[in-house]
Design a protein around this motif. Structure first.
Motif, PDB file in Angstrom:
ATOM      1  N   THR A  56      31.555  39.709  43.909  1.00 10.39           N
ATOM      2  CA  THR A  56      31.837  40.993  43.262  1.00 10.39           C
ATOM      3  C   THR A  56      33.214  41.512  43.643  1.00 10.39           C
ATOM      4  O   THR A  56      33.988  41.972  42.789  1.00 10.39           O
TER       5      THR A  56
ATOM      6  N   ARG B 299      36.388  42.041  40.974  1.00 12.66           N
ATOM      7  CA  ARG B 299      37.044  43.339  40.835  1.00 12.66           C
ATOM      8  C   ARG B 299      38.527  43.243  41.178  1.00 12.66           C
ATOM      9  O   ARG B 299      39.374  43.865  40.528  1.00 12.66           O
TER      10      ARG B 299
ATOM     11  N   ASP C 290      29.452  53.017  42.441  1.00 11.98           N
ATOM     12  CA  ASP C 290      29.640  51.618  42.815  1.00 11.98           C
ATOM     13  C   ASP C 290      28.276  50.979  43.019  1.00 11.98           C
ATOM     14  O   ASP C 290      27.318  51.637  43.449  1.00 11.98           O
TER      15      ASP C 290
END
Length: 392
Positions: free
Chosen positions: A207, A211, A110
């Motif tokens: 972000t 996602r 990640d």
């Protein structure tokens, strides 16, 4: 989805113009949080050493550091310093960057990237701390509205435009709430020829929002339906292919401003203008448009707050792709100079030299009303969908 909500009336002083811009000369600090896969530490270190040697030669790069968490050894931190945001944004969205980071694929689980302008710095000389004010700090101190903006752009196969527009207009909207701190605020999609521009506004963590959206069944279905029409192939089930696509499609915001004062509850016109930029002139066009928008809004606010025309402007730029997203209180052709981003003959002349005008052989003079209207007719992208959350 709701329309724009009512905003209480307030004075200009109570509601200052919001300006968020990467087009400054202040130094930039980039922070990359990385979760390294177990057993991949040595491969990650080798990849970092290789990247640090390559990035040292990139114009605008100053320095970088690699750190490892003392509480969680799997968590690493990469920081870098740049002369300003534009050279970093040009590099991070380039094919060269995509090649440089390939050795990291498979090493990390990640990542999260954060970017900050450096406004104050304290250096220690001996035992006495020395305060250093970075250049441009006054101009760099900006007012934010809590929204994060980003855009994606890609091209589809010629002849497929109607089918693509239908896919992008008809998909079901995902829920707005991502988590306790992040919400989807607005998505606006436009097309010009076979080019698609999708602009998003997020309250919170961009972000996390992207996602979250990518995992929603309705979005996955729409993206899968788009795949056959894309000019460049992608496979969203392949992490490497997905990364390549989103890196190519990324269209970062380099400047945003919102006029202070009350915003109309209705009658707001949103347009996306795709500027025909000459090769190598993208950064100059973005900088000029940013200055012109601020001048235009400040002039209107100083004269009479009730006559505002330009409510907000967001400039997206990567290389020579420049898209200006504007919210206007009047139709596009009511004030063509402001809509086009020019407020005088000198600005019109400069912008005219940076653009590829009159591709069909016609001469377009941006200093004249008829030239501005013809320019707007050519550059105004076709709206496909504009979706707002209930609390937008």
């Amino acid at each position: 989805m709701s329309t724009l909500s009512d905003v209480p009336e307030t004075t200009v002083n109570q509601s200052p113009t919001t300006v968020e811009s990467a087009l400054t000369d202040t130094r930039l600090r980039v922070v990359l949080l990385v979760q390294v896969n177990s057993g991949a530490e040595q491969r990650f270190l080798r990849a970092y050493d290789q990247l640090s040697q390559q990035v040292a030669a990139v114009p605008g790069h100053i320095s970088d550091q690699l750190c490892q968490s003392i509480e969680n050894p799997s968590q690493w931190l990469i920081t870098s310093e740049w002369e300003s945001a534009p050279p970093f944004l040009a590099w991070v969205d380039s094919p060269a960057h995509r090649e440089m980071v390939k050795p990291f694929h498979g090493c990390v689980e990640d990542t999260r990237s954060l970017r900050f302008s450096i406004l104050r710095e304290t250096l220690t000389a001996g035992s006495a701390p020395v305060d250093v004010t970075t250049r441009g700090v006054d101009a760099a101190l900006r007012v934010g509205d809590g929204l994060v903006r980003q855009a994606l752009t890609f091209t589809v196969k010629p002849g497929s435009e109607d089918a693509v527009a239908k896919i992008l207009a008809d998909y079901a909207s995902p829920q707005a709430r991502v988590d306790e701190t992040t919400r989807l605020s607005r998505t606006s999609v436009f097309m010009s020829g076979n080019r698609v521009v999708r602009a998003v506004e997020v309250k919170g963590d961009l972000t996390a929002a992207l996602r979250f959206v990518a995992r929603q069944p309705e979005i996955r279905a729409a993206e899968e339906a788009l795949n056959p029409y894309l000019e460049e192939d992608r496979n969203l089930d392949d992490p490497s292919s997905a990364r390549e696509f989103f890196a190519r499609a990324s269209l970062p915001v380099v400047h945003h401003m919102t006029a202070g004062g009350p915003r109309p509850a209705q009658g707001v016109h949103r347009h996306a203008l795709l500027y025909p930029v000459k090769t190598g002139c993208g950064p100059a066009v973005a900088s000029l448009l940013a200055r012109q928008d601020e001048l235009a809004v400040n002039k209107e606010m100083a004269a009479d707050q009730s006559t505002k025309t330009l409510l907000s402007s967001t400039i997206f730029q990567r290389d020579d792709i420049v898209v200006r997203l504007v919210d206007l209180a009047v139709p596009l052709d009511r004030n063509p100079a402001m809509a086009a981003g020019v407020s005088g003959r000198r600005a019109a002349a400069v912008l005219g030299r940076l653009l590829d005008l009159g591709a069909d052989g016609a001469v377009i003079d941006l200093s004249m009303d008829d030239g501005q209207r013809r320019f707007l007719a050519d550059c105004d992208m076709t709206p496909v969908t504009d979706r707002k959350s209930a609390d937008h």
